[in-house]
Design a protein around this motif. Structure first.
Motif, PDB file in Angstrom:
ATOM      1  N   ILE A   1      44.283  29.968  41.320  1.00  0.00           N
ATOM      2  CA  ILE A   1      42.814  30.230  40.510  1.00  0.00           C
ATOM      3  C   ILE A   1      42.580  29.214  39.583  1.00  0.00           C
ATOM      4  O   ILE A   1      43.410  28.575  38.877  1.00  0.00           O
ATOM      5  CB  ILE A   1      43.246  31.570  39.539  1.00  0.00           C
ATOM      6  N   VAL A   2      41.257  28.790  39.837  1.00  0.00           N
ATOM      7  CA  VAL A   2      40.777  27.748  38.795  1.00  0.00           C
ATOM      8  C   VAL A   2      40.027  28.328  37.793  1.00  0.00           C
ATOM      9  O   VAL A   2      39.146  29.326  37.977  1.00  0.00           O
ATOM     10  CB  VAL A   2      39.911  26.668  39.844  1.00  0.00           C
ATOM     11  N   ALA A   3      40.370  27.718  36.498  1.00  0.00           N
ATOM     12  CA  ALA A   3      39.586  28.535  35.383  1.00  0.00           C
ATOM     13  C   ALA A   3      39.199  27.368  34.403  1.00  0.00           C
ATOM     14  O   ALA A   3      39.615  26.020  34.622  1.00  0.00           O
ATOM     15  CB  ALA A   3      40.482  29.441  34.698  1.00  0.00           C
TER      16      ALA A   3
ATOM     17  N   PRO B   1      36.899  32.275  34.908  1.00  0.00           N
ATOM     18  CA  PRO B   1      37.413  31.715  36.183  1.00  0.00           C
ATOM     19  C   PRO B   1      36.086  31.142  36.705  1.00  0.00           C
ATOM     20  O   PRO B   1      35.135  31.224  36.197  1.00  0.00           O
ATOM     21  CB  PRO B   1      37.600  33.066  37.108  1.00  0.00           C
ATOM     22  N   LEU B   2      36.209  29.904  37.417  1.00  0.00           N
ATOM     23  CA  LEU B   2      35.265  29.232  37.743  1.00  0.00           C
ATOM     24  C   LEU B   2      34.815  29.381  39.435  1.00  0.00           C
ATOM     25  O   LEU B   2      35.772  29.364  40.112  1.00  0.00           O
ATOM     26  CB  LEU B   2      35.544  27.661  37.659  1.00  0.00           C
TER      27      LEU B   2
ATOM     28  N   GLY C   1      37.344  32.925  40.801  1.00  0.00           N
ATOM     29  CA  GLY C   1      38.170  31.694  40.783  1.00  0.00           C
ATOM     30  C   GLY C   1      39.347  31.524  41.661  1.00  0.00           C
ATOM     31  O   GLY C   1      39.914  30.302  41.464  1.00  0.00           O
ATOM     32  N   PHE C   2      39.370  32.263  42.599  1.00  0.00           N
ATOM     33  CA  PHE C   2      40.570  32.276  43.577  1.00  0.00           C
ATOM     34  C   PHE C   2      40.403  31.404  44.847  1.00  0.00           C
ATOM     35  O   PHE C   2      38.856  31.399  45.235  1.00  0.00           O
ATOM     36  CB  PHE C   2      40.810  33.733  43.911  1.00  0.00           C
TER      37      PHE C   2
ATOM     38  N   VAL D   1      44.854  25.907  38.366  1.00  0.00           N
ATOM     39  CA  VAL D   1      44.292  24.554  37.727  1.00  0.00           C
ATOM     40  C   VAL D   1      43.272  25.020  36.686  1.00  0.00           C
ATOM     41  O   VAL D   1      42.548  25.932  36.685  1.00  0.00           O
ATOM     42  CB  VAL D   1      43.200  23.597  38.857  1.00  0.00           C
ATOM     43  N   ARG D   2      43.228  24.169  35.425  1.00  0.00           N
ATOM     44  CA  ARG D   2      42.388  24.224  34.491  1.00  0.00           C
ATOM     45  C   ARG D   2      41.655  23.203  34.149  1.00  0.00           C
ATOM     46  O   ARG D   2      42.102  21.982  34.288  1.00  0.00           O
ATOM     47  CB  ARG D   2      43.192  24.671  33.205  1.00  0.00           C
ATOM     48  N   LEU D   3      40.361  23.219  34.337  1.00  0.00           N
ATOM     49  CA  LEU D   3      39.542  22.246  34.383  1.00  0.00           C
ATOM     50  C   LEU D   3      38.694  22.103  33.376  1.00  0.00           C
ATOM     51  O   LEU D   3      38.271  22.855  32.569  1.00  0.00           O
ATOM     52  CB  LEU D   3      38.239  22.301  35.546  1.00  0.00           C
TER      53      LEU D   3
END
Length: 302
Positions: free
Chosen positions: A32-34, A41-42, A65-66, A108-110
């Motif tokens: 998941i990207v957040a 979530p992005l 975000g998955f 990942v955290r952006l």
């Protein structure tokens, strides 16, 4: 003749083993990207697995975000995550095939960052425009634009500013979309249907600004996956709790009292919210007559 048959059987058995051996050399990656600050979530983050400086596998995150990439050959790759408005992320990962294929989880955290874009030239072409008819995307920034007699913005107040949406009476609590009845509206929270999400008075709902990640509102033209309703669809996605640290806040206004707490606990994030009306307690002083109007809502998300 017997020898020939045995040879044929041996060759067939060897061929049948080829797909199994190939499958055993494959792996998968998911995560998941957040947003690093809010935990939201992005969507539409470009995910690539590069080898030798060239993308070997590619996908995009969905609305939650998955992302997931299957059938990856075992080896070492550079995992890259890219989205406009965020600093890119890179890391080296090694995927080793297991008996049934390895499935690696990498979330990942952006971090948000300013991006300078080149000029855009818009030219007209013949033909019909392609768009998602009837879809209105709502963000927390939109909710802040509409004044609410409370501590923060609210989704129901914003929806009433859209064309074709109205409430009946001065006490609200129900939305009428393009002539449809309130029972013909579908409200979803993270994909789960809920009922009567709008509180009386018309200013408040179970969707305050502090809880909403984003929302899709369809006044018409929604697809078959939104079945069971004929008037409108409100598809709300709640944000995640703050992964960086614990935070708590509370506010009181003449109409409502609310409190929120969030933070990380043993590898997960928690988000808790409580809201309760104060109309019955304050109306005698403010309006000169007690109004027996009361509502409350609670949310707890892990």
């Amino acid at each position: 003749m017997t020898t020939f048959r045995l040879d044929v059987i041996a060759v067939a058995a060897a061929l049948c083993c080829v797909p199994v051996a190939a499958a055993a050399q494959q792996a998968a990656i998911l995560g998941i990207v957040a947003d690093s600050g809010t935990g939201r979530p992005l969507e539409d983050v470009a995910i690539t697995l590069d080898t030798g400086g060239q993308p070997a596998y590619r996908t995009f995150t969905d609305r939650n975000g998955f992302y997931q990439i299957l059938r990856i050959s075992a080896g070492t790759y550079t995992l890259r995550s890219r989205r406009i408005g965020y600093q890119g992320h890179e890391q080296i990962i090694t995927l080793a095939a297991g008996e049934h294929g390895e499935q690696r989880r990498v979330s990942v955290r952006l971090e948000q960052t300013a991006v300078a874009l080149e000029g855009v030239v818009v030219t007209g072409e013949h033909g019909a425009a392609v768009s998602k008819l009837g879809r209105q995307v709502v963000t927390p920034a939109d909710l802040r634009l509409v004044p609410v007699p409370g501590g923060s913005g609210d989704l129901v107040t914003y929806l009433q500013t859209l064309p074709g949406v109205t409430t009946a009476g001065d006490r609200g609590g129900q939305l009428f979309v393009r002539g449809g009845m309130p029972a013909e509206n579908l409200a979803l929270v993270d994909g789960i249907p809920i009922y009567q999400p709008f509180h009386i008075l018309g200013f408040f709902s179970v969707f305050p600004e502090d809880l909403v990640s984003s929302a899709d509102f369809y006044a018409g033209g929604f697809g078959a996956r939104y079945q069971g309703r004929t008037s409108s669809v409100l598809d709300v996605r709640l944000r995640e709790g703050n992964p960086q640290g614990f935070r708590a806040m509370a506010s009181v206004s003449p109409f409502i009292a609310e409190a929120l707490a969030e933070g990380p606990v043993e590898g997960v994030t928690l988000l808790a919210s409580v809201r309760r009306s104060l109309v019955e307690e304050t109306s005698g002083t403010l309006l000169g007559a007690t109004q027996p109007l009361t509502f409350e809502s609670q949310l707890f998300k892990v």
